[in-house]
Design a protein around this motif. Structure first.
Motif, short mmCIF file in Angstrom:
data_model
loop_
_atom_site.label_atom_id
_atom_site.label_comp_id
_atom_site.label_asym_id
_atom_site.label_seq_id
_atom_site.Cartn_x
_atom_site.Cartn_y
_atom_site.Cartn_z
N PHE A 138 0.82 -1.22 0.00
CA PHE A 138 0.00 0.00 0.00
C PHE A 138 0.85 1.27 0.00
CE2 PHE A 138 -3.17 -3.04 1.63
CZ PHE A 138 -4.24 -2.72 0.81
N LYS A 139 2.12 1.14 0.40
CA LYS A 139 3.03 2.28 0.41
C LYS A 139 3.45 2.68 -1.01
CE LYS A 139 7.37 3.72 2.65
NZ LYS A 139 6.83 4.67 3.62
N LEU A 140 3.30 1.74 -1.94
CA LEU A 140 3.82 1.92 -3.29
C LEU A 140 2.74 2.46 -4.21
CD1 LEU A 140 6.47 1.32 -4.83
CD2 LEU A 140 5.49 -0.88 -5.45
N ASN A 141 2.76 3.76 -4.47
CA ASN A 141 1.80 4.38 -5.38
C ASN A 141 2.35 4.29 -6.79
OD1 ASN A 141 0.47 6.56 -6.98
ND2 ASN A 141 -0.63 6.86 -5.05
N LEU A 159 -1.75 -2.06 -6.33
CA LEU A 159 -2.78 -1.68 -7.29
C LEU A 159 -4.02 -1.12 -6.59
CD1 LEU A 159 -2.49 -4.76 -9.69
CD2 LEU A 159 -1.95 -2.38 -10.27
N ILE A 160 -4.42 -1.77 -5.49
CA ILE A 160 -5.59 -1.30 -4.74
C ILE A 160 -5.33 0.09 -4.17
CG2 ILE A 160 -6.98 -1.71 -2.66
CD1 ILE A 160 -6.57 -4.73 -3.17
N GLY A 161 -4.18 0.27 -3.56
CA GLY A 161 -3.85 1.56 -2.96
C GLY A 161 -3.72 2.67 -3.98
N THR A 162 -3.35 2.31 -5.20
CA THR A 162 -3.15 3.31 -6.25
C THR A 162 -4.45 3.70 -6.92
OG1 THR A 162 -0.91 2.48 -6.70
CG2 THR A 162 -1.95 3.81 -8.41
N PHE A 163 -5.30 2.73 -7.24
CA PHE A 163 -6.42 2.99 -8.12
C PHE A 163 -7.79 3.03 -7.44
CE2 PHE A 163 -3.13 1.17 -10.93
CZ PHE A 163 -3.00 2.25 -11.81
#
Length: 349
Positions: free
Chosen positions: A84-87, A280-284
């Motif tokens: 989740f840290k990885l945007n 992917l979840i954290g980004t989109f």
């Protein structure tokens, strides 16, 4: 895995281990917020606190099976949540050259460190862990790659020693080079962006990149984080490649000795797929920033518990006897890495 968790939750050993490792992890997080200790990082402090628990052997022995479970399963859970840290959009916005630089850095450093370590007589497993920790993201990379190196039950203790020694190497090297790069700042005459690229591209832990990049202001800090996370993104593909290569090379070596072997399935790093999925979840998905922040904090709590569990179960007398060669390999590759990234930052950023 759910069945394993259900079985463990019924045991006193698990709850005792959970309480001990959670205390180490929370204390490590708090201590990492203090001046100077932020250079070390929460994960390594949790490991050290776990070592301190070896002074209470009765408690550690009572929690032994729970400690083993936490060092294995909680590690995977922490890696998944760390995604989740990885945007991914922020990485994409940083440009193709940042991603290309990260690929070059990781490839160069992993191969150089591994080959130097082997030349100096370091065993293959320790050489791989140290190479990946140096090239990708420090302790988290060591612990992320380790599950891909499958060993026999009687080799588990040796593997734990290798994990701790690799973590110690990348922690010490990262701390030394953080101080070095902060000292070099006025001499190198870099722009804020170039300095951020240098720190994020050359330092080992995320904590190291934050400490050094932040010493030069907010632009350098943001650039250091993005560059560092570009390297973190490569943890999943490197884990898959290392797992396949290690499995094949180990099988080949076993066959060459004439010992009959059973055909092994190639390791699949499912937790690394979870890491990418959470990215992917954290980004989109429209998840509030404060929720993402709490998930990342939870990731570091679980990783800290796994590191503490590792520290509770290691023979350090053995480690001290065989650390010199791997430290030398990591030092040489860290010097080469720093020189490479300085040139790249000057030329392309």
């Amino acid at each position: 895995m759910l069945h394993e968790i259900a079985v463990q939750m019924k045991s006193k050993s698990f709850w005792l281990a959970a309480l001990m490792t959670l205390a180490c992890s929370i204390a490590g997080t708090l201590l990492a917020g203090l001046p100077y200790l932020n250079l070390v990082g929460a994960l390594v402090i949790s490991l050290i606190l776990g070592i301190v628990f070896q002074t209470a052997p009765k408690a550690v022995n009572e929690a032994k099976s729970g400690i083993g479970f936490i060092s294995n399963k909680f590690l995977r859970l922490g890696i998944i949540l760390l995604g989740f840290k990885l945007n991914l959009l922020a990485l994409l916005a940083s440009g193709v050259k940042t991603i290309v630089l990260a690929i070059c850095i990781v490839t160069l450093t992993v191969l150089l460190t591994y080959n130097l370590a082997k030349r100096f007589g370091v065993e293959k497993q320790l050489a791989i862990l140290t190479a990946c920790g140096t090239g990708i993201c420090g302790a988290a990379a060591v612990m992320g790659i380790s599950p891909q190196l499958e060993v026999q039950p009687d080799e588990e203790e040796r593997k734990r020693e290798n994990e701790v020694l690799a973590v110690a190497v990348v922690c010490i090297m990262g701390t030394v080079f953080t101080l070095l790069e902060i000292g070099l700042r006025p001499i190198l005459h870099m722009t804020d962006v170039q300095f951020g690229v240098m720190t994020g591209g050359s330092l080992h832990e995320i904590a190291h990149a934050v400490a050094a990049g932040g010493a030069n202001g907010p632009v350098s800090l943001d650039t250091a984080i993005i560059t560092k996370l570009s390297r973190v993104l490569l943890l999943a593909p490197v884990a898959a490649i290392v797992g396949i290569w290690y499995s094949k090379s180990t099988s080949k070596a076993t066959v060459e000795t004439g010992v009959p072997v059973t055909k092994k399935k190639l390791p699949m790093p499912w937790f690394m797929l979870g890491f990418l999925l959470s990215s992917l979840i954290g980004t989109f998905l429209p998840i509030p920033a404060n929720v993402i922040a709490w998930l990342v904090k939870l990731a570091y709590i679980f990783l800290g518990m796994a590191m503490a569990a590792l520290g509770m179960n290691v023979n350090f007398q053995v480690i001290f006897k065989r650390g010199k060669s791997v430290f030398l390999a990591s030092f040489i590759s860290s010097v080469v890495l720093l020189g490479f990234v300085i040139v790249a930052a000057k030329l392309f950023f």
